[in-house]
Design an enzyme around this catalytic site. Sequence first.
Site, PDB file in Angstrom:
ATOM      1  N   ARG A  90       0.834  -1.200   0.000  1.00 59.04           N
ATOM      2  CA  ARG A  90       0.000   0.000   0.000  1.00 59.04           C
ATOM      3  C   ARG A  90       0.871   1.253   0.000  1.00 59.04           C
ATOM      4  O   ARG A  90       0.556   2.233  -0.697  1.00 59.04           O
ATOM      5  CB  ARG A  90      -0.903  -0.003   1.230  1.00 59.04           C
ATOM      6  N   ASN A 144     -10.645  -4.404  -1.356  1.00 61.90           N
ATOM      7  CA  ASN A 144     -10.544  -3.385  -2.399  1.00 61.90           C
ATOM      8  C   ASN A 144      -9.605  -3.816  -3.519  1.00 61.90           C
ATOM      9  O   ASN A 144      -8.683  -4.609  -3.296  1.00 61.90           O
ATOM     10  CB  ASN A 144     -10.023  -2.078  -1.780  1.00 61.90           C
ATOM     11  N   CYS A 164     -19.179  -2.186   0.885  1.00 66.83           N
ATOM     12  CA  CYS A 164     -18.369  -1.018   1.215  1.00 66.83           C
ATOM     13  C   CYS A 164     -19.046  -0.300   2.372  1.00 66.83           C
ATOM     14  O   CYS A 164     -20.268  -0.357   2.528  1.00 66.83           O
ATOM     15  CB  CYS A 164     -18.245  -0.094   0.005  1.00 66.83           C
ATOM     16  N   HIS A 194     -16.581   3.388  -4.618  1.00 62.94           N
ATOM     17  CA  HIS A 194     -15.695   4.535  -4.428  1.00 62.94           C
ATOM     18  C   HIS A 194     -15.876   5.592  -5.518  1.00 62.94           C
ATOM     19  O   HIS A 194     -14.982   6.401  -5.761  1.00 62.94           O
ATOM     20  CB  HIS A 194     -14.225   4.104  -4.336  1.00 62.94           C
ATOM     21  N   TYR A 244     -14.186   9.858  -2.052  1.00 63.15           N
ATOM     22  CA  TYR A 244     -13.268   9.483  -3.131  1.00 63.15           C
ATOM     23  C   TYR A 244     -13.421  10.352  -4.374  1.00 63.15           C
ATOM     24  O   TYR A 244     -12.530  10.379  -5.227  1.00 63.15           O
ATOM     25  CB  TYR A 244     -13.461   8.004  -3.483  1.00 63.15           C
TER      26      TYR A 244
END
Length: 421
Positions: A90, A144, A164, A194, A244
Amino acid sequence: MKLAVVGGGSTYTPELIDGFARLRDTLPIEELVLVDPAADRLELVGGLARRIFAKQDHAGRITTTTDVDAGVADADAVLLQLRVGGQAARERDETWPLECGCVGQETTGAGGLAKALRTVPVVLDIAERVRRANPDAWIIDFTNPVGIVTRALLQAGHKAVGLCNVAIGFQRKFARLLDVNPSEVHLDHVGLNHLTWELGVRLGGPDGENALPRLLAEHGEAIAGDLRMDRRIVDRLGVVPSYYLRYFYAHDEVVRELGTKPSRAAEVAAMEKELLAMYGDPALDEKPELLAKRGGAFYSEAAVDLAASLLGDGGSPVQVVNTYNRGTLPFLPDDAVIEVQARVGRDGAAPLPVPALDPLYAGLIANVTAYEDLALDAALRGGRDRVFKALLAHPLIGQFDYAEGLTDRLIAHNREHLAWA
């Protein structure tokens, strides 16, 4: 009833456990298996999970295993919440795109594609193991990028629904601002995972009074502040975009901001170290306050509600989920995965009708869906050219030189996770 959580060694799992314990009448779990390859983390998380159940007098049995096949055997539902490559991957997803002037984020843009490429093959392998163990088991995907992962599962013929926490977060927030019970708030939630907008906030039911104009008039500043967006954006749209959308509506501003501070991955890694130390304390028997800063608020309530509806009659009949479009948004293919309100039951999720969308939203949804088509193709078949095409199609990238540079960086930073590289 038996549930398995793949990725059960996550520091966020105690939030899920707390929800299972509090809402046991909605979802009566007899056995819960936490599955994770990280045995050291699994021991700490599993110990705290058992103490939470014991404190709240939950009679269910919690076991842990590093063996996926053993963990999912005879499970009625399997929750997927894994992060292939961990926080280290990440961290890279959030940094190398900035070198090309593009947003660094783990679920959208180039970082989101990298995560999809690492994740889809692993999830499909787990799903096949679930199918061999119990063909009737439901897979609930919280991994995700949820939209792409859920589509991969559905196209492979698995019984899967994507989940989500954005929608339930808005529901809880709006209920608090309106001083009503959350169950009275129904969202006109539309888009892709998102990439969603709250077009209405209905009181009492899907056809109830639309309280959104009142919310924006009385609480617009607070709502925009939570989104970290300029109030003018929310006022001009007249709807509430998900957080987002900031990456789209203020891309260059976000890139500048991200270049001046530690990545979110670095913050989470430090937080996880502290949380794991807490979890090792045998006196701790509840989720610590620090966990609220980890992200994923209200995930446990959403997961319980969805699992209860898929496995029985305990959940809400209408929930926001990720599932096949099936003509709901007529400008998308039927097999696109969208995030909307759906009627959920033992047979799965059926999207509710959505009014015709303003081109302002429909256009961006169509564009990102095209990217997701190419992203899934790259995840399933690999190859530099497929990665490049997906990056070029993404509206946050869209320039040849950017896509070229990002393709090379993505492959270089993820080679160990890409069988074809």
